[in-house]
Write an enzyme that holds these catalytic residues in place. Structure first.
Site, PDB file in Angstrom:
ATOM      1  N   ASN A 210       0.849  -1.196   0.000  1.00  0.00           N
ATOM      2  CA  ASN A 210       0.000   0.000   0.000  1.00  0.00           C
ATOM      3  C   ASN A 210       0.880   1.240   0.000  1.00  0.00           C
ATOM      4  O   ASN A 210       2.103   1.141   0.048  1.00  0.00           O
ATOM      5  CB  ASN A 210      -0.955  -0.036   1.192  1.00  0.00           C
ATOM      6  CG  ASN A 210      -0.194  -0.077   2.499  1.00  0.00           C
ATOM      7  OD1 ASN A 210       0.505   0.863   2.856  1.00  0.00           O
ATOM      8  ND2 ASN A 210      -0.287  -1.204   3.208  1.00  0.00           N
ATOM      9  N   LYS A 289       8.138 -17.375 -10.607  1.00  0.00           N
ATOM     10  CA  LYS A 289       7.569 -16.133 -11.138  1.00  0.00           C
ATOM     11  C   LYS A 289       6.371 -16.467 -12.043  1.00  0.00           C
ATOM     12  O   LYS A 289       6.483 -17.331 -12.916  1.00  0.00           O
ATOM     13  CB  LYS A 289       8.643 -15.389 -11.927  1.00  0.00           C
ATOM     14  CG  LYS A 289       8.194 -14.031 -12.390  1.00  0.00           C
ATOM     15  CD  LYS A 289       9.262 -13.352 -13.233  1.00  0.00           C
ATOM     16  CE  LYS A 289       8.675 -12.078 -13.832  1.00  0.00           C
ATOM     17  NZ  LYS A 289       9.440 -11.601 -14.960  1.00  0.00           N
ATOM     18  N   PRO A 308      -3.595 -11.759  10.733  1.00  0.00           N
ATOM     19  CA  PRO A 308      -4.028 -11.471  12.109  1.00  0.00           C
ATOM     20  C   PRO A 308      -4.240  -9.963  12.281  1.00  0.00           C
ATOM     21  O   PRO A 308      -3.520  -9.167  11.674  1.00  0.00           O
ATOM     22  CB  PRO A 308      -2.843 -11.948  12.958  1.00  0.00           C
ATOM     23  CG  PRO A 308      -1.681 -12.075  12.031  1.00  0.00           C
ATOM     24  CD  PRO A 308      -2.226 -12.295  10.658  1.00  0.00           C
ATOM     25  N   ASP A 309      -5.232  -9.588  13.081  1.00  0.00           N
ATOM     26  CA  ASP A 309      -5.418  -8.166  13.422  1.00  0.00           C
ATOM     27  C   ASP A 309      -4.553  -7.893  14.650  1.00  0.00           C
ATOM     28  O   ASP A 309      -4.902  -8.265  15.781  1.00  0.00           O
ATOM     29  CB  ASP A 309      -6.892  -7.876  13.700  1.00  0.00           C
ATOM     30  CG  ASP A 309      -7.143  -6.376  13.873  1.00  0.00           C
ATOM     31  OD1 ASP A 309      -6.270  -5.683  14.451  1.00  0.00           O
ATOM     32  OD2 ASP A 309      -8.191  -5.899  13.426  1.00  0.00           O
ATOM     33  N   ILE A 310      -3.414  -7.276  14.422  1.00  0.00           N
ATOM     34  CA  ILE A 310      -2.403  -7.107  15.481  1.00  0.00           C
ATOM     35  C   ILE A 310      -2.957  -6.263  16.625  1.00  0.00           C
ATOM     36  O   ILE A 310      -2.858  -6.629  17.799  1.00  0.00           O
ATOM     37  CB  ILE A 310      -1.120  -6.449  14.904  1.00  0.00           C
ATOM     38  CG1 ILE A 310      -0.598  -7.263  13.717  1.00  0.00           C
ATOM     39  CG2 ILE A 310      -0.051  -6.313  15.982  1.00  0.00           C
ATOM     40  CD1 ILE A 310       0.451  -6.553  12.891  1.00  0.00           C
ATOM     41  N   PHE A 326      -5.069   3.645  14.713  1.00  0.00           N
ATOM     42  CA  PHE A 326      -5.264   4.647  13.661  1.00  0.00           C
ATOM     43  C   PHE A 326      -6.334   4.139  12.701  1.00  0.00           C
ATOM     44  O   PHE A 326      -6.455   2.928  12.493  1.00  0.00           O
ATOM     45  CB  PHE A 326      -3.954   4.894  12.897  1.00  0.00           C
ATOM     46  CG  PHE A 326      -3.155   6.024  13.482  1.00  0.00           C
ATOM     47  CD1 PHE A 326      -2.513   5.876  14.694  1.00  0.00           C
ATOM     48  CD2 PHE A 326      -3.061   7.239  12.807  1.00  0.00           C
ATOM     49  CE1 PHE A 326      -1.783   6.922  15.247  1.00  0.00           C
ATOM     50  CE2 PHE A 326      -2.330   8.282  13.346  1.00  0.00           C
ATOM     51  CZ  PHE A 326      -1.700   8.141  14.569  1.00  0.00           C
TER      52      PHE A 326
HETATM   53  N1  CTP Z   1      -4.303  -3.015  12.241  1.00  0.00           N
HETATM   54  C1  CTP Z   1      -3.546  -4.030  12.767  1.00  0.00           C
HETATM   55  N2  CTP Z   1      -3.541  -5.259  12.142  1.00  0.00           N
HETATM   56  C2  CTP Z   1      -4.276  -5.479  11.046  1.00  0.00           C
HETATM   57  C3  CTP Z   1      -5.052  -4.427  10.504  1.00  0.00           C
HETATM   58  C4  CTP Z   1      -5.038  -3.200  11.129  1.00  0.00           C
HETATM   59  O1  CTP Z   1      -2.874  -3.835  13.778  1.00  0.00           O
HETATM   60  N3  CTP Z   1      -4.243  -6.659  10.486  1.00  0.00           N
HETATM   61  C5  CTP Z   1      -4.340  -1.730  12.945  1.00  0.00           C
HETATM   62  C6  CTP Z   1      -3.770  -0.567  12.160  1.00  0.00           C
HETATM   63  O2  CTP Z   1      -2.392  -0.379  12.430  1.00  0.00           O
HETATM   64  C7  CTP Z   1      -4.609   0.605  12.669  1.00  0.00           C
HETATM   65  C8  CTP Z   1      -5.951  -0.025  12.957  1.00  0.00           C
HETATM   66  O3  CTP Z   1      -5.687  -1.402  13.145  1.00  0.00           O
HETATM   67  O4  CTP Z   1      -4.150   1.108  13.891  1.00  0.00           O
HETATM   68  C9  CTP Z   1      -6.979   0.158  11.881  1.00  0.00           C
HETATM   69  O5  CTP Z   1      -6.442  -0.223  10.633  1.00  0.00           O
HETATM   70  P1  CTP Z   1      -7.312  -0.091   9.334  1.00  0.00           P
HETATM   71  O6  CTP Z   1      -6.598  -0.719   8.199  1.00  0.00           O
HETATM   72  O7  CTP Z   1      -7.783   1.330   9.172  1.00  0.00           O
HETATM   73  O8  CTP Z   1      -8.595  -0.907   9.773  1.00  0.00           O
HETATM   74  P2  CTP Z   1      -9.014  -2.368   9.577  1.00  0.00           P
HETATM   75  O9  CTP Z   1      -9.176  -2.970  10.925  1.00  0.00           O
HETATM   76  O10 CTP Z   1      -8.105  -3.071   8.649  1.00  0.00           O
HETATM   77  O11 CTP Z   1     -10.453  -2.158   8.931  1.00  0.00           O
HETATM   78  P3  CTP Z   1     -10.836  -1.743   7.409  1.00  0.00           P
HETATM   79  O12 CTP Z   1      -9.753  -2.237   6.519  1.00  0.00           O
HETATM   80  O13 CTP Z   1     -12.132  -2.401   7.228  1.00  0.00           O
HETATM   81  O14 CTP Z   1     -10.964  -0.246   7.396  1.00  0.00           O
END
Ligand code: CTP
Length: 398
Positions: A210, A289, A308-310, A326
């Site tokens: 990104n 590739k 994983p959502d950290i 954030f």
């Molecule tokens: N974050 C994280 N791990 C992930 C995704 C997000 O720790 N796998 C944290 C980001 O660093 C940020 C917050 O979660 O502090 C929100 O990230 P964002 O990408 O805006 O939200 P998402 O939970 O991914 O939701 P969406 O993509 O639906 O907006």
């Protein structure tokens, strides 16, 4: 606002080859808005001239305790009254010995003794002189007396030897001086941050990533360090220099970022998740590739699986750190941010509009907490980061 605006600094030079670095330092200090009064020992004038220092500071330079230009002939008193700090750079072994013992036999040592403001010293000397027990005793005494010791660093020395005792570079001294003036709101705290983009492999040469530049996360790491915290920064790939005094652990994928965070979170007091983490990774990563000739007319079919959502995981830890998230949104900021704060179970979420701030040097943040939305003034990412650190410190449990 300039980082040293309205600051008046007495900059003392003592005898050492590192004096050549001070020409650059004075320029950088004045660029940041400081008024710099240079005072030199007689020994320092053998390494760089008062004329150079006067030209760069734009102010008279003082060497002699009997300088008749000072109307009341009390340069040692007048120069430090109203000053915000005295910085001695380079600070020779001899000068530190004098400071440690309260000696006052020239203008610079006398004004240090007579000062009513903080004192910072940047030692510069040969490694044996630095390692000498007498010097180490003096440095300890200075620290005990409340003097801030900047550096020294290690490396190649002018004498040809290699070791500790090199004076910090001008840009490092400037950073430390600026940090010195920031309130120590997070002293003794360990702040863990994520920053930058993650990138997920598609095949051995391609990734999905990104546009996060890491600027906000790096600015927050610097601001947390300036506020006196120990700072660990888990970072995706960026082109930014690691902020001074911050421990950076580079990672590539979301899973690596997750593992690095979990390994460091144990003693963290605050976790700030700024990274733009990939929500999904490619499930069928190709070992070779991908070629245009592959199945599907050349366009590969990619399958995804969730990362994983950290932040959510750290927020659930027993006795875990105080969490800040954030939300980079492209629309309906308040609605998405409130929902995200609740979903992640965190006390503070910082929202911004992604398309306005990504890769920019300025930002516009809105804080969302249990009391509602609180917009912060738009501005430079470092100013915003310092403000955010103050907001975090004010909300932290004791
Ligand atoms: N974050 C994280 N791990 C992930 C995704 C997000 O720790 N796998 C944290 C980001 O660093 C940020 C917050 O979660 O502090 C929100 O990230 P964002 O990408 O805006 O939200 P998402 O939970 O991914 O939701 P969406 O993509 O639906 O907006």
């Amino acid at each position: 606002m300039l980082d040293l605006a309205r600051k008046r600094i007495v900059l003392g030079l003592t005898g050492g080859i590192a004096c050549y670095k001070i020409a650059e330092l004075v320029r950088r200090m004045t660029e940041q808005g400081a008024t710099v009064d240079v005072v030199m020992t007689e020994a320092a004038t053998h390494f760089i001239t008062p004329v150079t220092m006067q030209a760069l500071s734009g102010r008279p330079v003082f060497v002699d305790a009997w300088d008749a230009r000072v109307p009341n002939n009390m340069a040692h008193i007048d120069l430090t009254r109203g000053a915000d700090a005295v910085l001695i750079a380079p600070a020779s072994a001899d000068f530190m010995a004098k400071l440690a013992h309260g000696m006052a036999d020239d203008l610079l040592s006398t004004l240090c003794l007579a000062r009513a403001c903080p004192l910072l010293v940047a030692p510069a000397m040969n490694r044996e002189m630095w390692a000498n027990p007498a010097t180490q005793r003096n440095v300890e005494q200075l620290r005990a007396d409340g003097v801030s010791v900047l550096g020294p660093s290690a490396g190649e020395q002018a004498c040809g030897e290699t070791g500790d005792g090199r004076m910090l570079e001008a840009h490092e001294l400037l950073t430390d001086l600026i940090a010195f003036f920031q309130p120590k709101l997070l002293a003794g705290r360990h702040v863990l941050l994520t920053a930058g983009p993650t990138s997920e492999p598609v095949d051995p040469v391609r990734v999905l990533s990104n546009r996060s530049s890491g600027k906000t996360g790096y600015a927050l790491a610097r601001a947390a360090r300036e506020a006196g915290a120990r700072v660990t920064l888990i970072t995706g790939a960026t082109f930014l220099p690691v902020p001074r005094g911050v421990t950076a652990l580079p990672v590539t994928t979301a899973r690596q970022m997750h593992d690095a965070v979990m390994a460091s979170v144990g003693d963290a007091d605050i976790f700030i998740a700024v990274a733009a983490v990939a929500d999904w990774r490619v499930k069928n990563v190709s070992t070779q590739k991908l070629k245009k000739t592959s199945e599907g007319g050349g366009a590969p079919l990619m399958e995804f699986e969730p990362n994983p959502d950290i932040l959510a995981e750290v927020a659930k830890l027993d006795n875990g750190p105080w969490c800040v998230g954030f939300a980079a949104e492209t629309e309906k900021l308040a609605e998405h941010a409130e929902a995200k704060r609740a979903r992640k179970g965190i006390p503070l979420l910082v929202g911004n509009l992604a398309h306005k701030v990504m890769d920019a040097d300025t930002t516009e943040l809105v804080l969302f907490d249990a009391q509602g939305a609180h917009p912060l003034p738009a501005g430079d990412k470092l100013d915003a980061a310092r403000r955010l650190i103050a907001e975090i410190a004010a909300r932290m449990p004791a």
